[in-house]
Scaffold this motif. Sequence first.
Motif, mmCIF file in Angstrom:
data_model
loop_
_atom_site.group_PDB
_atom_site.id
_atom_site.type_symbol
_atom_site.label_atom_id
_atom_site.label_comp_id
_atom_site.label_asym_id
_atom_site.label_seq_id
_atom_site.Cartn_x
_atom_site.Cartn_y
_atom_site.Cartn_z
ATOM 1 N N PRO A 197 0.458 -0.741 -6.487
ATOM 2 C CA PRO A 197 0.228 -0.497 -5.064
ATOM 3 C C PRO A 197 1.163 -1.284 -4.211
ATOM 4 O O PRO A 197 1.335 -1.188 -2.669
ATOM 5 N N LEU A 198 0.390 -2.789 -4.151
ATOM 6 C CA LEU A 198 1.593 -3.868 -3.200
ATOM 7 C C LEU A 198 2.592 -3.901 -3.264
ATOM 8 O O LEU A 198 3.327 -3.782 -2.351
ATOM 9 N N LEU A 199 3.151 -4.590 -4.325
ATOM 10 C CA LEU A 199 4.992 -3.608 -4.859
ATOM 11 C C LEU A 199 5.614 -3.263 -4.350
ATOM 12 O O LEU A 199 7.139 -3.233 -4.428
ATOM 13 N N TYR A 200 4.964 -2.068 -4.720
ATOM 14 C CA TYR A 200 5.587 -0.521 -5.675
ATOM 15 C C TYR A 200 5.259 0.640 -4.742
ATOM 16 O O TYR A 200 5.519 2.156 -5.357
ATOM 17 N N ALA A 201 4.273 0.293 -3.684
ATOM 18 C CA ALA A 201 3.653 1.713 -3.446
ATOM 19 C C ALA A 201 4.698 2.723 -2.926
ATOM 20 O O ALA A 201 3.986 4.184 -3.050
ATOM 21 N N HIS A 202 6.039 2.389 -2.938
ATOM 22 C CA HIS A 202 7.208 3.674 -2.676
ATOM 23 C C HIS A 202 6.896 5.332 -3.790
ATOM 24 O O HIS A 202 7.501 5.335 -3.849
ATOM 25 N N PRO A 275 -7.358 2.258 -0.140
ATOM 26 C CA PRO A 275 -6.826 0.980 1.718
ATOM 27 C C PRO A 275 -5.665 1.990 2.207
ATOM 28 O O PRO A 275 -5.560 2.944 1.682
ATOM 29 N N PRO A 276 -6.755 1.486 3.849
ATOM 30 C CA PRO A 276 -6.015 2.643 4.420
ATOM 31 C C PRO A 276 -4.186 2.344 4.900
ATOM 32 O O PRO A 276 -3.400 3.448 4.797
ATOM 33 N N PHE A 277 -3.671 1.228 4.070
ATOM 34 C CA PHE A 277 -2.181 1.225 4.144
ATOM 35 C C PHE A 277 -1.876 1.861 2.545
ATOM 36 O O PHE A 277 -0.981 2.746 3.254
ATOM 37 N N LEU A 278 -2.225 2.459 2.030
ATOM 38 C CA LEU A 278 -1.873 2.683 1.020
ATOM 39 C C LEU A 278 -2.208 4.293 0.606
ATOM 40 O O LEU A 278 -1.297 4.880 0.841
ATOM 41 N N ARG A 279 -3.348 4.718 1.029
ATOM 42 C CA ARG A 279 -3.640 5.968 1.975
ATOM 43 C C ARG A 279 -2.108 7.097 2.983
ATOM 44 O O ARG A 279 -2.246 7.672 2.729
ATOM 45 N N GLU A 280 -2.119 5.859 3.817
ATOM 46 C CA GLU A 280 -1.012 6.302 4.824
ATOM 47 C C GLU A 280 0.132 6.362 4.570
ATOM 48 O O GLU A 280 1.304 7.454 4.760
ATOM 49 N N THR A 281 0.699 6.115 3.852
ATOM 50 C CA THR A 281 1.695 5.201 2.767
ATOM 51 C C THR A 281 2.211 7.116 2.034
ATOM 52 O O THR A 281 2.980 7.433 1.880
ATOM 53 N N LEU A 282 1.192 7.066 1.482
ATOM 54 C CA LEU A 282 0.760 8.683 0.112
ATOM 55 C C LEU A 282 0.629 9.561 1.295
ATOM 56 O O LEU A 282 1.519 11.061 0.664
ATOM 57 N N ALA A 283 0.612 9.802 2.686
ATOM 58 C CA ALA A 283 0.001 11.028 3.002
ATOM 59 C C ALA A 283 1.382 11.021 3.704
ATOM 60 O O ALA A 283 1.345 12.320 4.418
#
Length: 284
Positions: A197-202, A275-283
């Motif tokens: 999730p940290l390196l490859y959220a995309h 965590p918020p950063f991942l939630r936001e990336t996915l949203a």
Amino acid sequence: MQLDASWFTEIAPGEGIAMSLKGARRLHAERTPYQQIEIYETETFGRLMAIDGCVMLTDRDNFVYHEMLAHPALFTHPAPRDVLIIGGGDCGTLREVLKHADIGTLIQAEIDERVTRLAEQYFPELCQANHDPRARFYFGDGIQWVKEAATASLDVILIDSTDPAGPAAGLFAAAFYKECRRVLRPGGLIAQQSESPLLYAHIIKNMHAEFRQAGFAEVRTLTFPQATYPSGWWSATLAGEHGKLADFRRGDAEHKAFPTLYYDAAMHAAAFALPPFLRETLAR
Ligand code: AG3
């Protein structure tokens, strides 16, 4: 402190990060038609299998990954009977699946038979369940296997692959997910290893988009620590019908009749907190 030549190192060059294991003695190396497989004995993490220089598993921490790929999906499905594993050649995921007494058949489609043969030799504890009469092994292309499988014939598909490059690339695409949806029965679901999730959220974000494009109404990612994978933090992504993934058979998980080292009902629920950063990336 300097690392000497006895350390095994997996480098993620684009991300500028590496992970090393001390005192790695190479026990075996071979090039198969698909990839380079290596087995090491390490000083503090037991045996290590690497494919194309990437850590697949170590004795010491593979339980986290294998339990978190198998059990959240199996305790989310109301009554899983017929399961397909794509990849999974080391048989660690297969062993977790077969801990569920209600499983009727488990088919494992692994492209490289050598991964399984080497796991039998060097990771015998992961292969304990290989002779279970419910298990069937197919060595060949998982994508092709799914294409030829009967419609509505499976309850759960677990995708335990290498990174989305080389032979695994096609396992992260909507065209493949569409075929998976066809072979799943109503209420069926997929769980797939989905990288750091940290390196490859995309990559995770892209998987969500591909799953939705393939018609899966609900897609949810869970995370867990994985000391020996890049960044030490990893994920699995589930895809299914809307409203089916937010809940799980909590009572059954609480009273499961088999041991686990990482998974339990509380970890199941906690793993889906993002965590918020991942939630936001996915949203986005
Ligand atoms: N799963 C491997 C996950 C990807 C690891 N990536 C990496 N180290 N760069 C297959 C092995 C576990 N059954």
